[in-house]
Design a protein around this motif. Structure first.
Motif, PDB file in Angstrom:
ATOM      1  N   GLU A  26       1.897  -6.302   4.384  1.00  0.00           N
ATOM      2  CA  GLU A  26       3.207  -5.668   4.334  1.00  0.00           C
ATOM      3  C   GLU A  26       3.067  -4.229   4.832  1.00  0.00           C
ATOM      4  O   GLU A  26       1.977  -3.659   4.825  1.00  0.00           O
ATOM      5  N   GLU A  27       4.180  -3.644   5.256  1.00  0.00           N
ATOM      6  CA  GLU A  27       4.134  -2.289   5.819  1.00  0.00           C
ATOM      7  C   GLU A  27       3.704  -1.270   4.773  1.00  0.00           C
ATOM      8  O   GLU A  27       4.202  -1.259   3.647  1.00  0.00           O
ATOM      9  N   TRP A  28       2.776  -0.396   5.154  1.00  0.00           N
ATOM     10  CA  TRP A  28       2.320   0.657   4.264  1.00  0.00           C
ATOM     11  C   TRP A  28       3.380   1.754   4.177  1.00  0.00           C
ATOM     12  O   TRP A  28       4.025   2.093   5.172  1.00  0.00           O
ATOM     13  N   GLN A  29       3.525   2.323   2.985  1.00  0.00           N
ATOM     14  CA  GLN A  29       4.546   3.323   2.745  1.00  0.00           C
ATOM     15  C   GLN A  29       3.931   4.687   2.440  1.00  0.00           C
ATOM     16  O   GLN A  29       2.861   4.779   1.842  1.00  0.00           O
ATOM     17  N   LEU A  30       4.624   5.744   2.880  1.00  0.00           N
ATOM     18  CA  LEU A  30       4.217   7.117   2.591  1.00  0.00           C
ATOM     19  C   LEU A  30       5.144   7.735   1.556  1.00  0.00           C
ATOM     20  O   LEU A  30       6.348   7.448   1.543  1.00  0.00           O
ATOM     21  N   THR A  31       4.588   8.599   0.699  1.00  0.00           N
ATOM     22  CA  THR A  31       5.414   9.306  -0.274  1.00  0.00           C
ATOM     23  C   THR A  31       4.839  10.700  -0.513  1.00  0.00           C
ATOM     24  O   THR A  31       3.620  10.913  -0.403  1.00  0.00           O
ATOM     25  N   ASN A  32       5.705  11.653  -0.832  1.00  0.00           N
ATOM     26  CA  ASN A  32       5.248  12.974  -1.276  1.00  0.00           C
ATOM     27  C   ASN A  32       5.652  13.219  -2.729  1.00  0.00           C
ATOM     28  O   ASN A  32       5.619  14.353  -3.215  1.00  0.00           O
ATOM     29  N   ASP A  33       6.017  12.134  -3.409  1.00  0.00           N
ATOM     30  CA  ASP A  33       6.381  12.191  -4.830  1.00  0.00           C
ATOM     31  C   ASP A  33       5.147  11.879  -5.663  1.00  0.00           C
ATOM     32  O   ASP A  33       4.737  10.713  -5.780  1.00  0.00           O
ATOM     33  N   ALA A  34       4.542  12.899  -6.239  1.00  0.00           N
ATOM     34  CA  ALA A  34       3.287  12.739  -6.981  1.00  0.00           C
ATOM     35  C   ALA A  34       3.460  11.851  -8.211  1.00  0.00           C
ATOM     36  O   ALA A  34       2.577  11.050  -8.534  1.00  0.00           O
ATOM     37  N   VAL A  35       4.573  11.975  -8.904  1.00  0.00           N
ATOM     38  CA  VAL A  35       4.798  11.179 -10.110  1.00  0.00           C
ATOM     39  C   VAL A  35       4.953   9.707  -9.756  1.00  0.00           C
ATOM     40  O   VAL A  35       4.351   8.825 -10.391  1.00  0.00           O
ATOM     41  N   ALA A  36       5.748   9.416  -8.744  1.00  0.00           N
ATOM     42  CA  ALA A  36       5.940   8.030  -8.317  1.00  0.00           C
ATOM     43  C   ALA A  36       4.623   7.421  -7.857  1.00  0.00           C
ATOM     44  O   ALA A  36       4.337   6.256  -8.128  1.00  0.00           O
ATOM     45  N   PHE A  37       3.817   8.220  -7.160  1.00  0.00           N
ATOM     46  CA  PHE A  37       2.514   7.729  -6.690  1.00  0.00           C
ATOM     47  C   PHE A  37       1.598   7.424  -7.873  1.00  0.00           C
ATOM     48  O   PHE A  37       0.952   6.372  -7.921  1.00  0.00           O
ATOM     49  N   ASN A  38       1.530   8.335  -8.821  1.00  0.00           N
ATOM     50  CA  ASN A  38       0.642   8.155  -9.974  1.00  0.00           C
ATOM     51  C   ASN A  38       1.033   6.928 -10.786  1.00  0.00           C
ATOM     52  O   ASN A  38       0.162   6.237 -11.348  1.00  0.00           O
ATOM     53  N   ASN A  39       2.332   6.609 -10.851  1.00  0.00           N
ATOM     54  CA  ASN A  39       2.809   5.479 -11.645  1.00  0.00           C
ATOM     55  C   ASN A  39       2.833   4.160 -10.871  1.00  0.00           C
ATOM     56  O   ASN A  39       3.078   3.099 -11.460  1.00  0.00           O
ATOM     57  N   TYR A  40       2.585   4.227  -9.572  1.00  0.00           N
ATOM     58  CA  TYR A  40       2.637   3.012  -8.743  1.00  0.00           C
ATOM     59  C   TYR A  40       1.528   2.052  -9.161  1.00  0.00           C
ATOM     60  O   TYR A  40       0.350   2.436  -9.224  1.00  0.00           O
ATOM     61  N   PRO A  41       1.841   0.777  -9.438  1.00  0.00           N
ATOM     62  CA  PRO A  41       0.842  -0.140  -9.981  1.00  0.00           C
ATOM     63  C   PRO A  41      -0.061  -0.802  -8.935  1.00  0.00           C
ATOM     64  O   PRO A  41      -1.087  -1.381  -9.281  1.00  0.00           O
TER      65      PRO A  41
ATOM     66  N   MET B 251       0.841  -1.188   0.000  1.00  0.00           N
ATOM     67  CA  MET B 251       0.000   0.000   0.000  1.00  0.00           C
ATOM     68  C   MET B 251       0.881   1.243   0.000  1.00  0.00           C
ATOM     69  O   MET B 251       1.780   1.369   0.840  1.00  0.00           O
ATOM     70  N   LEU B 252       0.621   2.164  -0.946  1.00  0.00           N
ATOM     71  CA  LEU B 252       1.353   3.416  -1.015  1.00  0.00           C
ATOM     72  C   LEU B 252       0.379   4.556  -0.725  1.00  0.00           C
ATOM     73  O   LEU B 252      -0.721   4.590  -1.270  1.00  0.00           O
ATOM     74  N   ILE B 253       0.787   5.469   0.150  1.00  0.00           N
ATOM     75  CA  ILE B 253      -0.068   6.587   0.532  1.00  0.00           C
ATOM     76  C   ILE B 253       0.640   7.886   0.172  1.00  0.00           C
ATOM     77  O   ILE B 253       1.794   8.106   0.568  1.00  0.00           O
ATOM     78  N   TYR B 254      -0.066   8.733  -0.563  1.00  0.00           N
ATOM     79  CA  TYR B 254       0.501  10.019  -0.976  1.00  0.00           C
ATOM     80  C   TYR B 254      -0.005  11.136  -0.082  1.00  0.00           C
ATOM     81  O   TYR B 254      -1.201  11.217   0.234  1.00  0.00           O
ATOM     82  N   SER B 255       0.907  12.011   0.331  1.00  0.00           N
ATOM     83  CA  SER B 255       0.545  13.231   1.040  1.00  0.00           C
ATOM     84  C   SER B 255       1.588  14.290   0.742  1.00  0.00           C
ATOM     85  O   SER B 255       2.783  13.983   0.680  1.00  0.00           O
ATOM     86  N   LYS B 256       1.137  15.511   0.569  1.00  0.00           N
ATOM     87  CA  LYS B 256       2.086  16.599   0.356  1.00  0.00           C
ATOM     88  C   LYS B 256       2.909  16.849   1.611  1.00  0.00           C
ATOM     89  O   LYS B 256       4.058  17.288   1.528  1.00  0.00           O
ATOM     90  N   HIS B 257       2.297  16.570   2.766  1.00  0.00           N
ATOM     91  CA  HIS B 257       2.955  16.869   4.032  1.00  0.00           C
ATOM     92  C   HIS B 257       3.060  15.585   4.856  1.00  0.00           C
ATOM     93  O   HIS B 257       2.071  15.096   5.390  1.00  0.00           O
ATOM     94  N   ILE B 258       4.249  15.037   4.934  1.00  0.00           N
ATOM     95  CA  ILE B 258       4.482  13.820   5.727  1.00  0.00           C
ATOM     96  C   ILE B 258       4.940  14.258   7.127  1.00  0.00           C
ATOM     97  O   ILE B 258       6.088  14.621   7.326  1.00  0.00           O
ATOM     98  N   THR B 259       4.018  14.232   8.041  1.00  0.00           N
ATOM     99  CA  THR B 259       4.258  14.716   9.397  1.00  0.00           C
ATOM    100  C   THR B 259       4.359  13.541  10.374  1.00  0.00           C
ATOM    101  O   THR B 259       3.941  12.420  10.059  1.00  0.00           O
TER     102      THR B 259
END
Length: 442
Positions: A26-41, A1-9
């Motif tokens: 599996e452990e859920w991951q956080l990202t603030n990379d919009a491109v990587a999130f959009n391309n994540y399958p 699971m990938l979770i997108y947020s502009k602000h990772i607090t």
């Protein structure tokens, strides 16, 4: 699971880690990379106001997880699919469940101004859960089911972790005996009081116990041992080991041979934790000394505690426990009402709001205490049994962690405790698992 947020607090990281532990294979991951999130399958959650082309579950942030500091929150509880929710917005699930879960789990409201009870505690009746009728529900788990439903609708192949129901009965031993081992002075003064006030039955009972003609009514330990063996239960015992007795600390001193023997015997049979005295709540030195005392008797490190009188004040109490080397605490519940103080029926790590950081202190919540039913609710054993079964079934339905508090003196079956021993045995016989249960505190 990938979770997108502009602000990772830190707040977002904390609550995502909690959801990951409860739901993720599996452990859920956080990202603030919009491109990587959009391309994540794989499966993903968009926790932002950004709109993505790729399929994802969108949760709109309410703002709490981006904030720092503690301030009054504007909370309006509504119902969605007959489930209480707040921080409502246009998210697919109807509200910001990450922020709402953080508010409840962090005990945010207990850092805000409140009117303490006579023991200085945060009362259940002032909680959001009590005021809005969801104290008897482990609400966060209902929200997790909503999240799972929406994620499976978008990502039907995603695999969630399957949890198991756990039941751990616990006992606070703050008055091991009613008459025995209290010394000539204490018993002599009580004899005198009973004689002056014409309490002849109490005078006679004390005399019979002290002369060996009757068993001490608080000595229910053999009966409990038999019950645990019969139903394959692995309980937890918390012992009060205050050196000095006082108004709120009435146990036998730990140096007494009988007290040492009682604790050592239980430490061989069961996990044993510290019941920090009333005195220790304002003195880290006393807390550390009591921890060392218990360790010297059991011959093992002491890592678990539950506050005497459930005296919990955030953040001070938990900081003191961490400083003393306590890694697990079982105080998370109310004295005046039975229910789910943090709206959760699973262990979770304490988040220090003032320091804005997750800690290593693992909290094991309880949802029922017999003293609440007896002294606060004035319930009969039959009424309390109905409440206990309801709470038990709530936790069993979600495969959560069910824990309750009892005291050995409640099984004396006399005075205000008449009928409670039979009620407890009835509950154990009809409502608990019949095989060996896992102990998550060990």
């Amino acid at each position: 699971m990938l979770i997108y947020s502009k602000h990772i607090t830190p707040r977002l990281q904390y609550i995502v880690q909690f959801f990951s532990k409860e739901l993720g294979v599996e452990e859920w991951q956080l990202t603030n990379d919009a491109v990587a999130f959009n391309n994540y399958p794989g499966a993903k959650i968009n926790y932002s106001h950004t709109v993505f082309d790729a399929p994802c579950l969108s949760i709109i942030p309410q703002g709490l997880l981006e904030q720092t500091g503690i301030k009054q929150q504007n909370i309006l509880v509504k119902r969605s699919s007959n489930i209480p929710v707040f921080f409502c917005n246009e998210s697919l699930v109807g509200f910001d469940l990450f922020a709402a879960s953080f508010y409840l789990l962090s005990r945010y409201e207990e850092y805000l101004p409140f009117e303490p009870d006579r023991y200085g505690r945060f009362p259940a009746v002032q909680s959001l859960a009590f005021k809005n009728g969801f104290l008897k529900k482990p609400l966060i788990h209902y929200w997790m089911e909503l999240l799972k439903k929406e994620l499976l609708r978008i990502f039907p192949a995603y695999a969630f972790r399957q949890s198991s129901f756990l039941f751990v009965p616990t006992y606070d031993i703050d008055m091991a005996w009613s008459y025995k081992h209290k010394g000539i002075l204490r018993n002599g003064m009580n004899f005198l009081k009973e004689a002056i006030s014409l309490q002849f039955a109490a005078f006679s009972r004390r005399f019979k116990v002290l002369t060996g003609r009757e068993k001490d009514p608080f000595d229910q330990f053999g009966w409990l041992n038999h019950l645990h063996e019969q139903y394959h239960l692995n309980p937890y015992y918390f012992f009060l080991v205050a050196e000095r007795t006082g108004k709120n600390d009435k146990n036998i001193p730990p140096a007494h041979p009988a007290m040492k023997s009682l604790i050592a015997d239980h430490a061989i049979r069961y996990p044993v934790g510290l019941h920090p005295s009333w005195q220790s709540n304002k003195s880290s030195a006393i807390l550390k000394k009591e921890k060392a005392t218990l360790a010297s008797i059991t011959g093992a490190p002491v890592t678990t505690s539950r506050q005497h009188f459930l005296k919990l004040n955030l953040p001070g109490t938990y900081r003191n426990l961490l400083e003393a080397g306590i890694g697990f605490d079982c105080t998370m519940g109310y004295a005046d009402e039975n229910g789910f103080r943090a709206s959760a029926a699973t262990p979770f790590y304490w988040y220090d709001l003032e320091k804005e950081t997750a800690t290593s202190l693992l909290i094991f919540p309880f949802c029922f205490m017999e003293a609440t039913s007896i002294f606060y609710k004035k319930e009969t054993p039959a009424e309390a049994l109905t409440d206990l079964r309801q709470l038990y079934n709530e936790v069993k339905q979600i495969n959560g962690f069910f824990s309750m508090i009892w005291h050995n003196h409640s099984f004396s079956d006399e005075g205000v405790y008449a009928g409670w021993k039979a009620m407890y045995e009835q509950f154990i016989a009809t409502n608990t698992l019949q095989d060996q249960l896992i102990d998550p505190l060990r």
